[in-house]
Design an enzyme around this catalytic site. Structure first.
Site, PDB file in Angstrom:
ATOM      1  N   CYS A   1      -8.116 -28.508 -18.249  1.00 13.13           N
ATOM      2  CA  CYS A   1      -9.190 -29.471 -18.025  1.00 13.13           C
ATOM      3  C   CYS A   1      -9.116 -30.085 -16.629  1.00 13.13           C
ATOM      4  O   CYS A   1      -8.054 -30.241 -16.063  1.00 13.13           O
ATOM      5  CB  CYS A   1      -9.173 -30.623 -19.045  1.00 13.13           C
ATOM      6  SG  CYS A   1      -9.121 -30.068 -20.733  1.00 13.13           S
TER       7      CYS A   1
ATOM      8  N   ARG B   1     -10.235 -25.059 -13.878  1.00 15.10           N
ATOM      9  CA  ARG B   1      -9.258 -25.586 -14.826  1.00 15.10           C
ATOM     10  C   ARG B   1      -9.754 -25.486 -16.270  1.00 15.10           C
ATOM     11  O   ARG B   1      -9.018 -25.804 -17.204  1.00 15.10           O
ATOM     12  CB  ARG B   1      -8.957 -27.056 -14.510  1.00 15.10           C
ATOM     13  CG  ARG B   1      -8.474 -27.281 -13.099  1.00 15.10           C
ATOM     14  CD  ARG B   1      -8.292 -28.755 -12.834  1.00 15.10           C
ATOM     15  NE  ARG B   1      -7.188 -29.264 -13.589  1.00 15.10           N
ATOM     16  CZ  ARG B   1      -5.924 -29.267 -13.188  1.00 15.10           C
ATOM     17  NH1 ARG B   1      -5.633 -28.812 -11.997  1.00 15.10           N
ATOM     18  NH2 ARG B   1      -4.968 -29.730 -13.936  1.00 15.10           N
TER      19      ARG B   1
ATOM     20  N   TRP C   1     -11.102 -27.328 -21.202  1.00 16.19           N
ATOM     21  CA  TRP C   1     -10.540 -26.108 -21.780  1.00 16.19           C
ATOM     22  C   TRP C   1      -9.941 -26.556 -23.109  1.00 16.19           C
ATOM     23  O   TRP C   1      -8.957 -27.287 -23.132  1.00 16.19           O
ATOM     24  CB  TRP C   1      -9.468 -25.537 -20.849  1.00 16.19           C
ATOM     25  CG  TRP C   1      -8.966 -24.186 -21.267  1.00 16.19           C
ATOM     26  CD1 TRP C   1      -9.489 -22.973 -20.926  1.00 16.19           C
ATOM     27  CD2 TRP C   1      -7.815 -23.902 -22.071  1.00 16.19           C
ATOM     28  NE1 TRP C   1      -8.755 -21.958 -21.485  1.00 16.19           N
ATOM     29  CE2 TRP C   1      -7.716 -22.493 -22.192  1.00 16.19           C
ATOM     30  CE3 TRP C   1      -6.862 -24.680 -22.726  1.00 16.19           C
ATOM     31  CZ2 TRP C   1      -6.706 -21.869 -22.913  1.00 16.19           C
ATOM     32  CZ3 TRP C   1      -5.856 -24.056 -23.452  1.00 16.19           C
ATOM     33  CH2 TRP C   1      -5.796 -22.657 -23.537  1.00 16.19           C
TER      34      TRP C   1
ATOM     35  N   ASN D   1      -6.834 -35.126 -19.413  1.00 12.74           N
ATOM     36  CA  ASN D   1      -6.289 -33.787 -19.239  1.00 12.74           C
ATOM     37  C   ASN D   1      -4.859 -33.812 -19.759  1.00 12.74           C
ATOM     38  O   ASN D   1      -4.068 -34.649 -19.315  1.00 12.74           O
ATOM     39  CB  ASN D   1      -6.312 -33.404 -17.749  1.00 12.74           C
ATOM     40  CG  ASN D   1      -5.532 -32.126 -17.465  1.00 12.74           C
ATOM     41  OD1 ASN D   1      -5.460 -31.256 -18.319  1.00 12.74           O
ATOM     42  ND2 ASN D   1      -4.960 -32.026 -16.285  1.00 12.74           N
ATOM     43  N   GLY D   2      -4.529 -32.920 -20.690  1.00  7.52           N
ATOM     44  CA  GLY D   2      -3.165 -32.890 -21.228  1.00  7.52           C
ATOM     45  C   GLY D   2      -3.210 -32.722 -22.733  1.00  7.52           C
ATOM     46  O   GLY D   2      -4.268 -32.455 -23.320  1.00  7.52           O
TER      47      GLY D   2
ATOM     48  N   GLU E   1       1.809  -5.798 -13.226  1.00  6.32           N
ATOM     49  CA  GLU E   1       0.853  -6.716 -12.615  1.00  6.32           C
ATOM     50  C   GLU E   1      -0.563  -6.116 -12.642  1.00  6.32           C
ATOM     51  O   GLU E   1      -1.535  -6.807 -12.939  1.00  6.32           O
ATOM     52  CB  GLU E   1       1.312  -7.053 -11.183  1.00  6.32           C
ATOM     53  CG  GLU E   1       0.383  -7.939 -10.391  1.00  6.32           C
ATOM     54  CD  GLU E   1       0.007  -9.255 -11.068  1.00  6.32           C
ATOM     55  OE1 GLU E   1       0.661  -9.657 -12.042  1.00  6.32           O
ATOM     56  OE2 GLU E   1      -0.977  -9.867 -10.624  1.00  6.32           O
TER      57      GLU E   1
ATOM     58  N   LYS F   1      -3.765  -7.805 -14.562  1.00  8.83           N
ATOM     59  CA  LYS F   1      -4.985  -8.120 -13.805  1.00  8.83           C
ATOM     60  C   LYS F   1      -6.194  -7.486 -14.457  1.00  8.83           C
ATOM     61  O   LYS F   1      -7.205  -8.130 -14.650  1.00  8.83           O
ATOM     62  CB  LYS F   1      -4.802  -7.628 -12.366  1.00  8.83           C
ATOM     63  CG  LYS F   1      -5.503  -8.399 -11.334  1.00  8.83           C
ATOM     64  CD  LYS F   1      -4.822  -9.669 -10.856  1.00  8.83           C
ATOM     65  CE  LYS F   1      -3.905 -10.345 -11.807  1.00  8.83           C
ATOM     66  NZ  LYS F   1      -3.072 -11.346 -11.249  1.00  8.83           N
TER      67      LYS F   1
ATOM     68  N   GLU G   1      -7.066  -9.212 -17.895  1.00 12.03           N
ATOM     69  CA  GLU G   1      -7.556 -10.597 -17.916  1.00 12.03           C
ATOM     70  C   GLU G   1      -8.984 -10.730 -17.402  1.00 12.03           C
ATOM     71  O   GLU G   1      -9.705 -11.619 -17.836  1.00 12.03           O
ATOM     72  CB  GLU G   1      -6.602 -11.571 -17.213  1.00 12.03           C
ATOM     73  CG  GLU G   1      -6.585 -11.524 -15.709  1.00 12.03           C
ATOM     74  CD  GLU G   1      -5.704 -12.633 -15.121  1.00 12.03           C
ATOM     75  OE1 GLU G   1      -4.976 -12.346 -14.171  1.00 12.03           O
ATOM     76  OE2 GLU G   1      -5.757 -13.766 -15.600  1.00 12.03           O
TER      77      GLU G   1
ATOM     78  N   HIS H   1       9.779   7.267 -25.912  1.00 15.60           N
ATOM     79  CA  HIS H   1      10.494   6.454 -26.906  1.00 15.60           C
ATOM     80  C   HIS H   1       9.508   5.682 -27.784  1.00 15.60           C
ATOM     81  O   HIS H   1       9.895   4.715 -28.442  1.00 15.60           O
ATOM     82  CB  HIS H   1      11.459   5.505 -26.197  1.00 15.60           C
ATOM     83  CG  HIS H   1      12.536   6.234 -25.448  1.00 15.60           C
ATOM     84  ND1 HIS H   1      13.566   6.883 -26.078  1.00 15.60           N
ATOM     85  CD2 HIS H   1      12.691   6.471 -24.130  1.00 15.60           C
ATOM     86  CE1 HIS H   1      14.337   7.477 -25.168  1.00 15.60           C
ATOM     87  NE2 HIS H   1      13.822   7.246 -23.970  1.00 15.60           N
TER      88      HIS H   1
ATOM     89  N   LYS I   1      -7.253 -21.536 -14.506  1.00 17.14           N
ATOM     90  CA  LYS I   1      -6.400 -21.238 -13.358  1.00 17.14           C
ATOM     91  C   LYS I   1      -5.036 -21.894 -13.496  1.00 17.14           C
ATOM     92  O   LYS I   1      -4.014 -21.300 -13.200  1.00 17.14           O
ATOM     93  CB  LYS I   1      -7.109 -21.725 -12.083  1.00 17.14           C
ATOM     94  CG  LYS I   1      -6.349 -21.441 -10.789  1.00 17.14           C
ATOM     95  CD  LYS I   1      -6.333 -19.972 -10.521  1.00 17.14           C
ATOM     96  CE  LYS I   1      -5.553 -19.606  -9.282  1.00 17.14           C
ATOM     97  NZ  LYS I   1      -5.217 -18.161  -9.298  1.00 17.14           N
TER      98      LYS I   1
HETATM   99  O1  M6R Z   1       0.369 -21.189 -11.439  1.00 16.83           O
HETATM  100  P1  M6R Z   1       1.382 -20.229 -12.013  1.00 16.83           P
HETATM  101  O2  M6R Z   1       1.799 -19.189 -11.035  1.00 16.83           O
HETATM  102  O3  M6R Z   1       2.555 -20.935 -12.639  1.00 16.83           O
HETATM  103  O4  M6R Z   1       0.590 -19.519 -13.187  1.00 16.83           O
HETATM  104  C1  M6R Z   1       1.231 -18.600 -14.023  1.00 16.83           C
HETATM  105  C2  M6R Z   1       0.235 -17.788 -14.819  1.00 16.83           C
HETATM  106  O5  M6R Z   1      -0.549 -18.627 -15.621  1.00 16.83           O
HETATM  107  C3  M6R Z   1      -0.699 -17.000 -13.906  1.00 16.83           C
HETATM  108  O6  M6R Z   1       0.016 -16.198 -13.023  1.00 16.83           O
HETATM  109  C4  M6R Z   1      -1.639 -16.102 -14.739  1.00 16.83           C
HETATM  110  O7  M6R Z   1      -0.912 -15.107 -15.368  1.00 16.83           O
HETATM  111  C5  M6R Z   1      -2.727 -15.530 -13.840  1.00 16.83           C
HETATM  112  N1  M6R Z   1      -4.013 -15.819 -14.395  1.00 16.83           N
HETATM  113  C6  M6R Z   1      -2.623 -14.071 -13.619  1.00 16.83           C
HETATM  114  O8  M6R Z   1      -3.631 -13.587 -12.798  1.00 16.83           O
END
Ligand code: M6R
Length: 592
Positions: free
Chosen positions: A2, A27, A72, A98-99, A469, A473, A476, A492, A587
């Site tokens: 949020c 956020r 969120w 927020n929290g 990675e 990507k 998501e 395996h 984010k």
């Molecule tokens: O801000 P941070 O690097 O701690 O965030 C960690 C993950 O939430 C972040 O890397 C997330 O996996 C991304 N959306 C990946 O693209």
């Protein structure tokens, strides 16, 4: 997660609050709302993004004080009742939060016993009523906030208005970020500095367990005991936090294309005249340690896998932990471990939880973060900034490359062997070439896989870390289910999933692993897989889809990640999804 904003005394509160929410919608973007005072507290809120809120909030608002929120969802589905701002039963207190309040059920029971009832399911509505309950019994708003801080468990950043104080805003913070922006005759609050930077460059960052009162000309902050705290003003420049798209259609594309300048900036920051400029005490701590622990989440965890391997090649033992796993079974291997946390945002709740445990056990820590002034930046013993410039797209791209680059430099500095500097300089033209000339080939693969529901990435060693990675990507942003598998692990178990036309994307950039990887390709092809190979010249064959010039193999996450990022980007654009704001994500993951 949020995002929250608020302002007092600003000439156009609607503009600041709504544009501010738009800036903060990375956020969360399930629902959004605003509240202001004009002969009573007025609230406009609805499900949907900030753009929708902009349509329903009247143009001609007359007020000196306004708060806003983009959500969120954590407690309760995204519906109007659960959308912030929340107002207390007797309409005295209205707030944005927020929290996550961990003991909200106990507090709710307490309030029910005091004849309170609730219109929604959120923990935030409970906070509004708790403040009101104390305020109505003692008639002292600041004291009510202090009492709440003793009662509430969990995380909160709160911007609060009280109908009896139309010229004052109240704030409270613990665990979630809250920044005050100081203007001339006006003041702001927000979850981070980005909504305010257009109007002021002077900021106050709140610490946990602080609360306060803001008017248009003053800011008072108190600690949990009610003692007034002197806060210093921090200056920030607009360039470092600007959300300008600079002509790009999406942040993700812009941020991928900022990778070369990010690497250059890291080299300029941490190397002078061919020598590393890292803090000597930090380097000594790393050298003296007998074990390096990495803790991170998501993409940052993936960079720790690469970085850990760098230290291992210099003879250091390491372990890498996912923050949300480590926090519930913390271990400190070795006799003298040194702990490195990695977080683009510096606000990830899982990692903040880990830091608390690290401190309780009297260990020092280093944070690698892109966000100066963030909670982790301020609270770890040492901090190294990623200097990637603000990353807005939920999918982390340039920050990942910055993390790996910085870890390569740091490991090299600890080993007293400045070879990486030359290697990093040597790959810059290659990344430029990928970014300027390889897009058509990447788009071909994107078109071939965009309608698939499942696919696999294969690699070994550094190419496996890169595959992890690449897979995260793709899933998501494009919502294609994908899994990264180390080549040798195929037989395996995972090979059972290969069917006719299953797409398998293979990275072969390391000559050490090329031979067994070719064997893996034959194995999946024999089961009908449709294979796409990204290889370096040295190990490429005629049928490979993308061939990249040779480079030091340990830098595959720095060089070839651009291809993986573009692929995820193009598939998503082709599917017509919102690439910068994928569903269900945010984010900055500020809830555990
Ligand atoms: O801000 P941070 O690097 O701690 O965030 C960690 C993950 O939430 C972040 O890397 C997330 O996996 C991304 N959306 C990946 O693209």
């Amino acid at each position: 997660m949020c995002g929250i904003v608020g302002c007092l005394g600003f000439k156009n509160p609607r503009e600041y609050v709504l544009n501010g929410l738009k800036t903060l919608d990375y956020r969360g973007y399930d629902s959004a709302g605003v509240a202001y005072y004009n002969d009573g507290i007025r609230i406009y809120k609805d499900v949907g993004a900030v753009e929708h809120l902009m349509e329903i909030v009247p143009q001609d608002i007359k007020t000196e004080i306004m708060i806003g929120h983009t959500r969120w969802a954590t407690h309760g589905v995204p519906n109007v009742a659960n959308t912030h701002p929340h107002i207390s039963k007797h309409k005295k207190i209205c707030l944005v939060h927020n929290g996550v309040i961990e003991n909200y059920e106990d507090v709710k029971k307490f309030l029910i016993s005091k004849h309170y009832d609730f219109y929604g399911d959120t923990d935030s509505e409970i906070v509004a009523n708790l403040i009101e309950h104390y305020y109505l019994s003692e008639n002292d708003i600041l004291d009510s906030l202090k009492k709440c801080m003793f009662v509430l468990k969990g995380s909160y950043a709160l911007a609060i208005i009280c109908s009896d104080y139309p010229d004052e805003m109240f704030i409270m913070k613990n665990g979630s970020p809250l920044v005050i922006g100081k203007g001339d005759g006006f003041n702001f609050v927000a979850s981070d500095a980005s909504p305010m930077i257009k109007y002021t460059d002077a900021f106050i960052e709140l610490n946990d367990q602080e609360y306060g009162r803001i008017t248009k000309n003053s800011v008072e902050v108190f600690d949990a005991n009610g003692v007034k705290v002197t806060k210093k003003l921090i200056k920030k420049d607009i360039e470092s936090i600007s959300h300008d798209l600079k002509g790009y259609p999406h942040y993700m594309l812009k941020e991928i294309e900022e990778i070369p300048q990010t690497i250059k900036r890291l080299l300029e920051t941490y190397v002078k005249d061919g020598k590393y400029t890292f803090d000597k005490t930090l380097l000594n701590k790393l050298k003296e340690s007998d074990h390096i622990m990495f803790i991170a989440c998501g993409t940052s965890y993936h960079s720790s896998l690469v970085g850990g391997r760098y230290f291992e090649h210099y003879g250091k033992s390491t372990s890498k932990y996912i923050a949300s796993e480590w926090a519930f079974d913390p271990v400190f291997p070795g006799n003298k471990p040194f702990i490195i946390l990695i977080s683009q945002s510096g606000e990830t709740a899982d990692l903040i939880h880990c830091l608390k445990i690290i401190k309780e056990n009297n260990y020092e820590s280093l944070i690698l973060t892109n966000t100066g002034g963030s909670t982790l930046d301020r609270n770890c013993t040492y901090s190294l900034l990623l200097h990637a410039g603000i990353e807005v797209s939920v999918a982390s791209t340039k920050a990942y490359v910055a993390q790996v680059t910085l870890l390569a430099l740091l490991a090299d500095a600890v080993a007293d062997n400045p070879k990486v500097i030359e290697d990093l300089n040597s790959v810059l033209p290659l990344i430029d070439e990928i970014q300027t000339s390889y897009k058509p080939k990447i788009m071909e693969i994107a078109n071939a896989i965009k309608k698939k529901e499942h696919l696999f990435y294969l690699g070994r060693s550094y190419d496996y870390f890169l595959s992890m990675e690449a897979s995260l990507k793709l899933k998501e942003v494009s919502y294609i289910h994908s899994e990264a598998i180390p080549g040798g692990e195929l037989k395996h178990g995972p090979i059972a999933l290969i069917e006719q036309d299953t797409p398998v994307i293979v990275f072969i950039t390391d000559h050490h692993t090329a031979l067994p990887m070719r064997g893996n390709i034959r194995e999946v092809q024999a089961r009908g897989a449709k294979v796409y190979v990204i290889a370096t010249e040295r190990v490429a064959t005629e049928t490979d889809n993308i061939v990249v010039k040779n480079y030091p193999y340990y830098l595959s996450s720095v060089v070839v990640s651009s291809i993986a990022f573009y692929l995820a980007y193009y598939v998503t654009i082709e599917k017509g999804y919102n690439v910068d704001k994928p569903r269900n994500l945010a984010k900055s993951v500020t809830v555990e």
